[in-house]
Design a protein around this motif. Structure first.
Motif, short mmCIF file in Angstrom:
data_model
loop_
_atom_site.label_atom_id
_atom_site.label_comp_id
_atom_site.label_asym_id
_atom_site.label_seq_id
_atom_site.Cartn_x
_atom_site.Cartn_y
_atom_site.Cartn_z
N PHE A 86 15.17 -12.65 29.66
CA PHE A 86 16.31 -12.34 28.80
C PHE A 86 16.88 -10.94 28.99
N TYR A 87 16.03 -9.97 29.28
CA TYR A 87 16.51 -8.59 29.41
C TYR A 87 16.89 -8.25 30.85
N LEU A 88 16.01 -8.59 31.78
CA LEU A 88 16.27 -8.29 33.19
C LEU A 88 17.03 -9.40 33.90
N LYS A 89 17.23 -10.52 33.22
CA LYS A 89 17.98 -11.66 33.77
C LYS A 89 17.32 -12.24 35.03
N GLU A 90 16.00 -12.20 35.06
CA GLU A 90 15.24 -12.83 36.15
C GLU A 90 15.19 -14.33 35.90
N PRO A 91 15.13 -15.13 36.95
CA PRO A 91 15.01 -16.57 36.73
C PRO A 91 13.64 -16.93 36.17
N LEU A 92 13.62 -17.93 35.31
CA LEU A 92 12.36 -18.44 34.77
C LEU A 92 11.70 -19.27 35.87
N LYS A 93 10.51 -18.87 36.26
CA LYS A 93 9.82 -19.53 37.36
C LYS A 93 8.60 -20.29 36.86
N LEU A 94 8.27 -21.33 37.57
CA LEU A 94 7.08 -22.11 37.26
C LEU A 94 5.81 -21.26 37.48
N ASP A 95 5.93 -20.23 38.28
CA ASP A 95 4.78 -19.36 38.54
C ASP A 95 4.27 -18.72 37.25
N TYR A 96 5.15 -18.46 36.29
CA TYR A 96 4.71 -17.92 35.00
C TYR A 96 3.80 -18.91 34.29
#
Length: 116
Positions: A86-96
């Motif tokens: 939400f803040y850095l606008k990184e994509p949500l990854k399955l790795d998380y």
């Protein structure tokens, strides 16, 4: 139980400051010299330590240092993922998810004696 809730609450707040100290400069201060970013991050980290130190002292009265560390890592990932997305606008990854599942395993092994 109150002790654990206090510890967890303080660690969550601490991690919010820590995450901003470690990563917000990538977005907010990327055009500034690294020394400026380091000094701003250091100032933010002071607030993190003002919460983290009491959290660990309180938590250590009821859990081991290893359990505190694993708890910290779970909280860190729980705070970092929304921050990154939400803040850095990184994509949500399955790795998380996979990292989270590994931490669930770590929690199991560190706390299994408490639930037996």
């Amino acid at each position: 139980m109150h002790t654990m809730l206090s510890t967890i609450g303080l660690l969550i707040c601490s991690n919010v400051f820590m995450t901003f100290a470690w990563y917000a400069h990538l977005k907010e201060l990327n055009n500034k010299p690294w020394l400026i970013a380091a000094m701003v991050s250091w100032g933010i980290a002071l607030f993190e330590y003002m919460l983290q130190v009491p959290a660990n002292r309180i938590g250590y009265t009821v859990v081991s240092v290893g359990q505190l560390k694993i708890l910290q890592e779970v909280i860190t990932l729980s705070v970092f993922v929304p921050f990154a997305v939400f803040y850095l606008k990184e994509p949500l990854k399955l790795d998380y998810l996979w990292a989270g599942l590994c931490l669930v395993g770590a929690v199991y092994f560190m706390f299994r004696g408490r639930f037996a």
